[in-house]
Design an enzyme around this catalytic site. Structure first.
Site, PDB file in Angstrom:
ATOM      1  N   THR A  96       3.806 -17.475 -24.415  1.00 27.51           N
ATOM      2  CA  THR A  96       3.383 -16.703 -25.587  1.00 27.51           C
ATOM      3  C   THR A  96       4.600 -15.914 -26.066  1.00 27.51           C
ATOM      4  O   THR A  96       5.062 -15.004 -25.366  1.00 27.51           O
ATOM      5  CB  THR A  96       2.242 -15.729 -25.222  1.00 27.51           C
ATOM      6  N   LYS A 171      -2.603 -17.656 -31.050  1.00 31.32           N
ATOM      7  CA  LYS A 171      -2.646 -16.955 -29.763  1.00 31.32           C
ATOM      8  C   LYS A 171      -2.488 -15.440 -29.950  1.00 31.32           C
ATOM      9  O   LYS A 171      -3.209 -14.633 -29.359  1.00 31.32           O
ATOM     10  CB  LYS A 171      -1.523 -17.518 -28.881  1.00 31.32           C
ATOM     11  N   LYS A 246       2.778  -6.747 -24.026  1.00 31.50           N
ATOM     12  CA  LYS A 246       3.710  -7.700 -24.659  1.00 31.50           C
ATOM     13  C   LYS A 246       3.035  -8.414 -25.833  1.00 31.50           C
ATOM     14  O   LYS A 246       3.585  -8.494 -26.923  1.00 31.50           O
ATOM     15  CB  LYS A 246       4.183  -8.737 -23.626  1.00 31.50           C
TER      16      LYS A 246
HETATM   17  P1  NAD Z   1       4.934 -15.187 -14.587  1.00 34.03           P
HETATM   18  O1  NAD Z   1       5.816 -13.998 -14.731  1.00 34.03           O
HETATM   19  O2  NAD Z   1       3.984 -15.255 -13.443  1.00 34.03           O
HETATM   20  O3  NAD Z   1       5.834 -16.529 -14.513  1.00 34.03           O
HETATM   21  C1  NAD Z   1       7.009 -16.722 -15.216  1.00 34.03           C
HETATM   22  C2  NAD Z   1       7.938 -17.571 -14.370  1.00 34.03           C
HETATM   23  O4  NAD Z   1       9.139 -17.781 -15.105  1.00 34.03           O
HETATM   24  C3  NAD Z   1       8.326 -16.900 -13.045  1.00 34.03           C
HETATM   25  O5  NAD Z   1       8.109 -17.781 -11.968  1.00 34.03           O
HETATM   26  C4  NAD Z   1       9.797 -16.577 -13.234  1.00 34.03           C
HETATM   27  O6  NAD Z   1      10.552 -16.635 -12.024  1.00 34.03           O
HETATM   28  C5  NAD Z   1      10.217 -17.673 -14.189  1.00 34.03           C
HETATM   29  N1  NAD Z   1      11.447 -17.380 -14.921  1.00 34.03           N
HETATM   30  C6  NAD Z   1      11.851 -16.189 -15.444  1.00 34.03           C
HETATM   31  N2  NAD Z   1      13.042 -16.325 -16.031  1.00 34.03           N
HETATM   32  C7  NAD Z   1      13.404 -17.628 -15.889  1.00 34.03           C
HETATM   33  C8  NAD Z   1      14.542 -18.391 -16.282  1.00 34.03           C
HETATM   34  N3  NAD Z   1      15.543 -17.845 -16.953  1.00 34.03           N
HETATM   35  N4  NAD Z   1      14.573 -19.705 -15.942  1.00 34.03           N
HETATM   36  C9  NAD Z   1      13.557 -20.269 -15.254  1.00 34.03           C
HETATM   37  N5  NAD Z   1      12.459 -19.607 -14.847  1.00 34.03           N
HETATM   38  C10 NAD Z   1      12.388 -18.302 -15.167  1.00 34.03           C
HETATM   39  O7  NAD Z   1       4.172 -15.323 -15.989  1.00 34.03           O
HETATM   40  P2  NAD Z   1       2.824 -16.132 -16.273  1.00 34.03           P
HETATM   41  O8  NAD Z   1       1.649 -15.262 -15.990  1.00 34.03           O
HETATM   42  O9  NAD Z   1       2.943 -17.484 -15.645  1.00 34.03           O
HETATM   43  O10 NAD Z   1       2.922 -16.258 -17.861  1.00 34.03           O
HETATM   44  C11 NAD Z   1       3.799 -17.176 -18.496  1.00 34.03           C
HETATM   45  C12 NAD Z   1       3.510 -17.147 -19.975  1.00 34.03           C
HETATM   46  O11 NAD Z   1       2.144 -17.490 -20.209  1.00 34.03           O
HETATM   47  C13 NAD Z   1       3.719 -15.769 -20.631  1.00 34.03           C
HETATM   48  O12 NAD Z   1       4.312 -15.946 -21.881  1.00 34.03           O
HETATM   49  C14 NAD Z   1       2.320 -15.210 -20.740  1.00 34.03           C
HETATM   50  O13 NAD Z   1       2.168 -14.283 -21.794  1.00 34.03           O
HETATM   51  C15 NAD Z   1       1.500 -16.466 -20.969  1.00 34.03           C
HETATM   52  N6  NAD Z   1       0.107 -16.392 -20.539  1.00 34.03           N
HETATM   53  C16 NAD Z   1      -0.230 -15.824 -19.349  1.00 34.03           C
HETATM   54  C17 NAD Z   1      -1.570 -15.746 -18.980  1.00 34.03           C
HETATM   55  C18 NAD Z   1      -1.986 -15.100 -17.673  1.00 34.03           C
HETATM   56  O14 NAD Z   1      -3.186 -14.864 -17.486  1.00 34.03           O
HETATM   57  N7  NAD Z   1      -1.074 -14.844 -16.746  1.00 34.03           N
HETATM   58  C19 NAD Z   1      -2.569 -16.275 -19.814  1.00 34.03           C
HETATM   59  C20 NAD Z   1      -2.189 -16.904 -20.999  1.00 34.03           C
HETATM   60  C21 NAD Z   1      -0.844 -16.947 -21.364  1.00 34.03           C
END
Ligand code: NAD
Length: 296
Positions: A96, A171, A246
């Site tokens: 997102t 979204k 965010k």
């Molecule tokens: P998260 O923080 O758990 O996972 C993000 C991952 O990206 C981590 O494993 C981190 O190590 C990795 N990362 C960070 N920088 C990086 C880089 N430079 N190269 C490679 N990997 C890297 O986040 P999440 O909860 O999985 O959310 C991911 C996305 O999905 C976000 O944009 C969030 O807004 C969206 N989202 C989350 C949810 C939820 O319920 N958690 C629901 C819908 C949408």
């Protein structure tokens, strides 16, 4: 069948990549966190050292990263996707992020004779694990048609919203409304309880009346009104106040760019900013706004 590339194996991405593996696709993956990478390796993925290695090994790439700045760097850095992407590749970004970031990356990918769609999700970690996510997809029709079968391995509903960036628009609007609704339900529940009503009775009246919404009938923020959800588990797990802050911030940027006033979205953003910095609330599910109102 060729491998799928995956960058970002966090709370969401790890489950999504695992569902690709379970459904017969090979996965080549990268995450900056070696622990996350090792966990997916144990489930059968090939782990590489940089996003560029993912792009060199695959022609279908999924990114699931925290924010716009990180998505930009994963594409644009010297070891990023754009450094090695092969002509005819398909990039799907499910993070997102800002609509403007999606549009910028799509044009950089097009310069490499490849396709890009933004495909943010709803459904949370539970939906990612169960493979029941909803994908909101922005991109040209042929690129959407190309992405759909892959997305269906990770989700139940795949909706074409229009041109690149419209997935993010859908979204961002949804999550702004969710934040506003959650605060509204927390306010009404807190007021009613302080006026002498039983929480479950008040919730049941709202849920059969005109105030009903997802935050009242499925994710009520008052503990023990609904069993098994984060508000009934000390607000652990679920959708954190930081992520909600965010997403509400993305809505504020969008509101400024589109010149569409969002006064309640703005207020919701300010409230969640306070929560996401507060020691008692920053690591909690976004329903914790109820506790904030109750105690202030
Ligand atoms: P998260 O923080 O758990 O996972 C993000 C991952 O990206 C981590 O494993 C981190 O190590 C990795 N990362 C960070 N920088 C990086 C880089 N430079 N190269 C490679 N990997 C890297 O986040 P999440 O909860 O999985 O959310 C991911 C996305 O999905 C976000 O944009 C969030 O807004 C969206 N989202 C989350 C949810 C939820 O319920 N958690 C629901 C819908 C949408």
């Amino acid at each position: 069948m060729s491998s799928v590339g995956f960058v970002g194996l966090g709370c969401m991405g790890s489950h999504m990549a695992r569902n690709l593996l379970k459904r017969g696709r090979q996965v080549v993956a990268f995450d900056v966190d070696p622990k996350r990478a090792a966990e997916l390796k144990a489930d059968g993925a090939e782990i590489v050292k940089h996003p560029a290695d993912v792009a060199a090994a695959t022609k279908e790439l999924v990114t699931m990263l925290p924010n716009s700045a990180i998505v930009r760097s994963v594409y644009k850095e010297s070891n990023g996707i754009l450094a090695t992407i092969r002509a005819g590749s398909l990039c799907i970004d499910s993070s997102t992020i800002d609509q403007s970031a999606s549009i910028e990356i799509a044009s950089l990918v097009a310069e490499k004779q490849s396709a890009y769609v933004d495909a943010p999700v709803s459904g949370g970690v539970g939906g990612a694990q169960a493979g029941t996510l909803t994908f909101m997809v922005g991109g040209d029709q042929p690129h959407f048609d190309q992405a759909k079968p892959l997305l269906e391995l990770m989700g139940k509903t795949v909706v074409h919203c229009g041109a690149v960036g419209t997935g993010q628009a859908a979204k961002i609007c949804n999550n702004m409304l969710l934040g506003i609704q959650m605060i509204g339900v927390a306010e009404a529940m807190n007021l009613g309880i302080k006026m002498g009503l039983d929480p479950k009775l008040l919730a049941s009246i709202i849920n059969t009346s005109s105030g009903r919404c997802w935050s009242s009938d499925t994710y009520n923020p008052v503990p023990n009104v609904i069993e098994g959800i984060p508000p009934s588990k000390n607000y652990v797990g679920g959708f954190g106040t930081t992520l909600m802050t965010k997403d509400l911030g993305l809505a504020q940027t969008a509101s400024t760019e589109a010149k569409a006033p969002t006064p309640l979205g703005s207020l919701a953003h300010q409230l969640y900013q306070i929560l996401s910095k507060h020691p008692d609330f920053k690591d909690k599910d976004f329903g914790v706004v109820y506790q904030f109102l109750k105690n202030n």
